[in-house]
Design an enzyme around this catalytic site. Sequence first.
Site, PDB file in Angstrom:
ATOM      1  N   TYR A   1     -45.671  47.004  42.802  1.00 52.51           N
ATOM      2  CA  TYR A   1     -44.051  48.231  43.007  1.00 52.51           C
ATOM      3  C   TYR A   1     -44.977  49.152  44.248  1.00 52.51           C
ATOM      4  O   TYR A   1     -43.963  49.363  44.440  1.00 52.51           O
ATOM      5  CB  TYR A   1     -44.999  48.743  41.727  1.00 52.51           C
ATOM      6  CG  TYR A   1     -44.328  47.861  40.312  1.00 52.51           C
ATOM      7  CD1 TYR A   1     -43.904  46.799  40.756  1.00 52.51           C
ATOM      8  CD2 TYR A   1     -43.874  49.151  39.170  1.00 52.51           C
ATOM      9  CE1 TYR A   1     -43.372  46.244  39.320  1.00 52.51           C
ATOM     10  CE2 TYR A   1     -43.396  47.685  37.646  1.00 52.51           C
ATOM     11  CZ  TYR A   1     -43.223  47.154  37.908  1.00 52.51           C
ATOM     12  OH  TYR A   1     -42.924  45.936  36.614  1.00 52.51           O
TER      13      TYR A   1
ATOM     14  N   LYS B   1     -54.128  37.651  35.551  1.00 60.92           N
ATOM     15  CA  LYS B   1     -53.534  36.053  35.939  1.00 60.92           C
ATOM     16  C   LYS B   1     -54.830  35.748  36.812  1.00 60.92           C
ATOM     17  O   LYS B   1     -54.132  35.363  38.003  1.00 60.92           O
ATOM     18  CB  LYS B   1     -52.576  36.458  36.143  1.00 60.92           C
ATOM     19  CG  LYS B   1     -51.297  35.346  36.384  1.00 60.92           C
ATOM     20  CD  LYS B   1     -50.788  34.273  35.402  1.00 60.92           C
ATOM     21  CE  LYS B   1     -50.416  33.083  35.275  1.00 60.92           C
ATOM     22  NZ  LYS B   1     -51.039  32.244  34.004  1.00 60.92           N
TER      23      LYS B   1
ATOM     24  N   ASP C   1     -50.248  35.761  30.375  1.00 60.66           N
ATOM     25  CA  ASP C   1     -49.202  34.817  28.851  1.00 60.66           C
ATOM     26  C   ASP C   1     -49.628  34.899  27.731  1.00 60.66           C
ATOM     27  O   ASP C   1     -49.228  35.178  26.167  1.00 60.66           O
ATOM     28  CB  ASP C   1     -48.966  34.002  30.380  1.00 60.66           C
ATOM     29  CG  ASP C   1     -50.112  33.566  30.593  1.00 60.66           C
ATOM     30  OD1 ASP C   1     -51.121  33.601  30.465  1.00 60.66           O
ATOM     31  OD2 ASP C   1     -49.874  31.987  30.613  1.00 60.66           O
TER      32      ASP C   1
ATOM     33  N   ASP D   1     -46.819  47.290  33.286  1.00 61.29           N
ATOM     34  CA  ASP D   1     -45.420  48.224  33.092  1.00 61.29           C
ATOM     35  C   ASP D   1     -44.656  46.850  31.452  1.00 61.29           C
ATOM     36  O   ASP D   1     -44.179  47.654  30.654  1.00 61.29           O
ATOM     37  CB  ASP D   1     -44.561  47.447  33.959  1.00 61.29           C
ATOM     38  CG  ASP D   1     -43.086  48.556  34.234  1.00 61.29           C
ATOM     39  OD1 ASP D   1     -42.879  48.646  33.012  1.00 61.29           O
ATOM     40  OD2 ASP D   1     -42.184  48.160  35.156  1.00 61.29           O
TER      41      ASP D   1
ATOM     42  N   ASP E   1     -44.229  48.093  27.038  1.00 62.30           N
ATOM     43  CA  ASP E   1     -42.576  47.743  26.465  1.00 62.30           C
ATOM     44  C   ASP E   1     -42.894  47.398  25.406  1.00 62.30           C
ATOM     45  O   ASP E   1     -42.099  47.160  24.319  1.00 62.30           O
ATOM     46  CB  ASP E   1     -41.893  47.518  27.510  1.00 62.30           C
ATOM     47  CG  ASP E   1     -40.877  48.600  27.953  1.00 62.30           C
ATOM     48  OD1 ASP E   1     -41.601  50.103  28.048  1.00 62.30           O
ATOM     49  OD2 ASP E   1     -40.222  48.334  28.750  1.00 62.30           O
TER      50      ASP E   1
END
Length: 356
Positions: free
Chosen positions: A142, A191, A223, A247, A251
């Site tokens: 980001y 990852k 994942d 992020d 959620d």
Amino acid sequence: MKYNIALLPGDGIGPEIVDGAVRVLKKVGEKYGHEFDFKTYLIGGVAYDATGDPLPKETVDGALASDSVLLGAVGGPKWDSLPGDKRPEKALLGIRSALGLFTNLRPAKLYPALSDACPLKESTVKNGFDIMIVRELTGGIYFGDRGYREGKYGTEAYDTECYSPMEIERIARVAFECAKKRGKKLASIDKANVLETSRLWRKTVHEIAQEYPDVSVCDVLVDNAAMQLVRNPAQFDVIVTSNMFGDILSDEASQITGSIGMLPSASLNETTLGMYEPIHGSAPDIAGKNIANPIATILSAAMMLRYSFNLTEEADCIEKAVDAVLNDGLRTSDIAKPGENTLSTSEMTEAVIERL
Ligand code: NAD
């Protein structure tokens, strides 16, 4: 003790829910002999309307001069067509970066009294769950280099993920400290089978783990983590991860609690100054009606007591009062079942105060 708290109520339901949390804090102050001094500043759409800037300098200065910050929410349809740098949401990034908030703590807890609201099967969540997600907030993709360039198929867009060992070390330490005070289990999400930044992440987390022999740590690929959260959320205690993975996963975790009006968050820097806010937005559809659920903001105030002021007993007292309210069957409309009686924002606040 005396504590200076900067209040940033913001837009929509922000002022109503911040008012609830302030009333709870005042009662806790009376009970335990602390003085909480509140100063209110503008942020978001209301700040834009008053000053032409969604994050006025006075607000940043006030937040920096305080011991801690309590934020309501920002945004609403009235300001949706403003240019990017004037939009209320821009103020959130601005205040986080001005305060150097590199850690985001997002608890996701399934309250037994609200287990009906959980979208997962009863057999999956029969023992409830209580997860703390520790998300890196100021680095990663980001904030990396981005733009357009000529690529194999013509013009292409790109974003870049960068992490330094220092950025990973400091967030890992926060996560290990947090795990030490909870169930002593840390899952580090990455990852590493694909990304170089994830390989550095994994190596650095393992180095810091040497300092915390009492905390067990495991690596989970992102994942797999997304699947495990809906397959068996109770296996997680503390999760630590990068900005983008955090992020998305935070959620997902909030959705499986089924109640957005219940979830607080904390954003911290190296000092004790933090910013505390509910995870939900400004809910313009119910603003000004005195029906918003104030509990996420009240629990954000509890996190402030715990993480910024080290007032553990006082924080526990608020969290227990919220548990008691729910166990007594009291509900605002967002967490009520069809046909159940509902309380207003101010009635729910009073109900929590009575049980402190
Ligand atoms: P939202 O979280 O504001 O609302 C989603 C739904 O949940 C709405 O139906 C709302 O009524 C309900 N809801 C949210 N909080 C509630 C509460 N405490 N009690 C009862 N019901 C509640 O998300 P949205 O509708 O996507 O966004 C509305 C505005 O908020 C937008 O302008 C968005 O940009 C902004 N927003 C701000 C923040 C923030 O300030 N941190 C976060 C998310 C969204």
